[in-house]
Design a protein around this motif. Sequence first.
Motif, PDB file in Angstrom:
ATOM      1  N   GLN A  28       0.949  -1.225   0.059  1.00  0.00           N
ATOM      2  CA  GLN A  28       0.042   0.036   0.019  1.00  0.00           C
ATOM      3  C   GLN A  28       0.863   1.079  -0.225  1.00  0.00           C
ATOM      4  N   ASN A  29       1.817   1.268   0.842  1.00  0.00           N
ATOM      5  CA  ASN A  29       2.764   2.365   0.823  1.00  0.00           C
ATOM      6  C   ASN A  29       3.402   2.660  -0.765  1.00  0.00           C
ATOM      7  N   LEU A  30       3.996   1.616  -1.095  1.00  0.00           N
ATOM      8  CA  LEU A  30       4.729   1.426  -2.460  1.00  0.00           C
ATOM      9  C   LEU A  30       3.641   2.161  -3.539  1.00  0.00           C
ATOM     10  N   ALA A  31       2.402   1.726  -3.509  1.00  0.00           N
ATOM     11  CA  ALA A  31       1.402   2.198  -4.377  1.00  0.00           C
ATOM     12  C   ALA A  31       1.065   3.822  -4.102  1.00  0.00           C
ATOM     13  N   ASP A  52       0.351   6.276 -13.567  1.00  0.00           N
ATOM     14  CA  ASP A  52      -1.215   6.141 -13.862  1.00  0.00           C
ATOM     15  C   ASP A  52      -1.794   6.337 -12.288  1.00  0.00           C
ATOM     16  N   VAL A  53      -2.296   7.405 -11.998  1.00  0.00           N
ATOM     17  CA  VAL A  53      -2.751   7.663 -10.541  1.00  0.00           C
ATOM     18  C   VAL A  53      -4.058   6.775 -10.289  1.00  0.00           C
ATOM     19  N   ALA A  54      -4.829   6.770 -11.123  1.00  0.00           N
ATOM     20  CA  ALA A  54      -6.205   5.813 -11.029  1.00  0.00           C
ATOM     21  C   ALA A  54      -5.752   4.412 -10.589  1.00  0.00           C
ATOM     22  N   TYR A  79      -2.968   3.239  -9.198  1.00  0.00           N
ATOM     23  CA  TYR A  79      -2.367   3.076  -7.935  1.00  0.00           C
ATOM     24  C   TYR A  79      -3.402   3.287  -6.957  1.00  0.00           C
ATOM     25  N   LYS A  80      -4.440   4.455  -6.946  1.00  0.00           N
ATOM     26  CA  LYS A  80      -5.315   4.646  -6.171  1.00  0.00           C
ATOM     27  C   LYS A  80      -6.246   3.353  -5.973  1.00  0.00           C
ATOM     28  N   ALA A  81      -6.480   2.841  -7.090  1.00  0.00           N
ATOM     29  CA  ALA A  81      -7.361   1.498  -6.864  1.00  0.00           C
ATOM     30  C   ALA A  81      -6.659   0.431  -5.876  1.00  0.00           C
ATOM     31  N   ASP A  82      -5.447   0.445  -6.311  1.00  0.00           N
ATOM     32  CA  ASP A  82      -4.574  -0.564  -5.534  1.00  0.00           C
ATOM     33  C   ASP A  82      -4.468  -0.033  -4.083  1.00  0.00           C
TER      34      ASP A  82
END
Length: 189
Positions: free
Chosen positions: A83-86, A96-98, A100-103
């Motif tokens: 989560q921290n890496l994402a 691709d912010v979307a 990583y936000k989903a991750d």
Amino acid sequence: MSGHGFHVHGPHDHELEHAAHGNDDFASKIAVMTAIMATVGALFGYEGGATQNDAAMFKNESAIKKTEASNQWNFYQSKSSKQNLAELAMVIPGADVAKYKADVERYKSEKEKIKKDAEALEEESKTWEHKSEAALHQHHRWAQAMTAVQIAISLAAITLLTKKKWLQYASYGVAGVGVVLAGLAALHI
């Protein structure tokens, strides 16, 4: 050495043989009570061993659940790292912010379930630990009861040799204490 025709009897040997072959009512009563106490002591010993085994098994189960909880916490930690890496990847220019936000949201969701599982395993471990402590306490009661009965048997043997009536009552009293302790063990007190 009795095999060579020479045998020396101790004073207690003579008394025991005399008591065994005579019509001594006192000795007969002591012998019967000793046999009863030995039987009761054997039962107490069995119960003591059984509760000791239960305590060990419960302690083992507690350790297994504690290990499983530790594994879940490790899994939780790995999800936190991902989560921290994402979250870091979201601030990289051109990322691709979307995605990583989903991750991040997925990892948060997964962590909640893992956390609940780990906490449930920790509680289960505590329950097994309490069961182990209770069984060990019960084992100690059975052991105390058996020890009292063994002392009573020893006093009965001394009573037989000395023919002291007060020792007979002392033997019965100590055996009674053993029975009370066994009652406490059976009642889990």
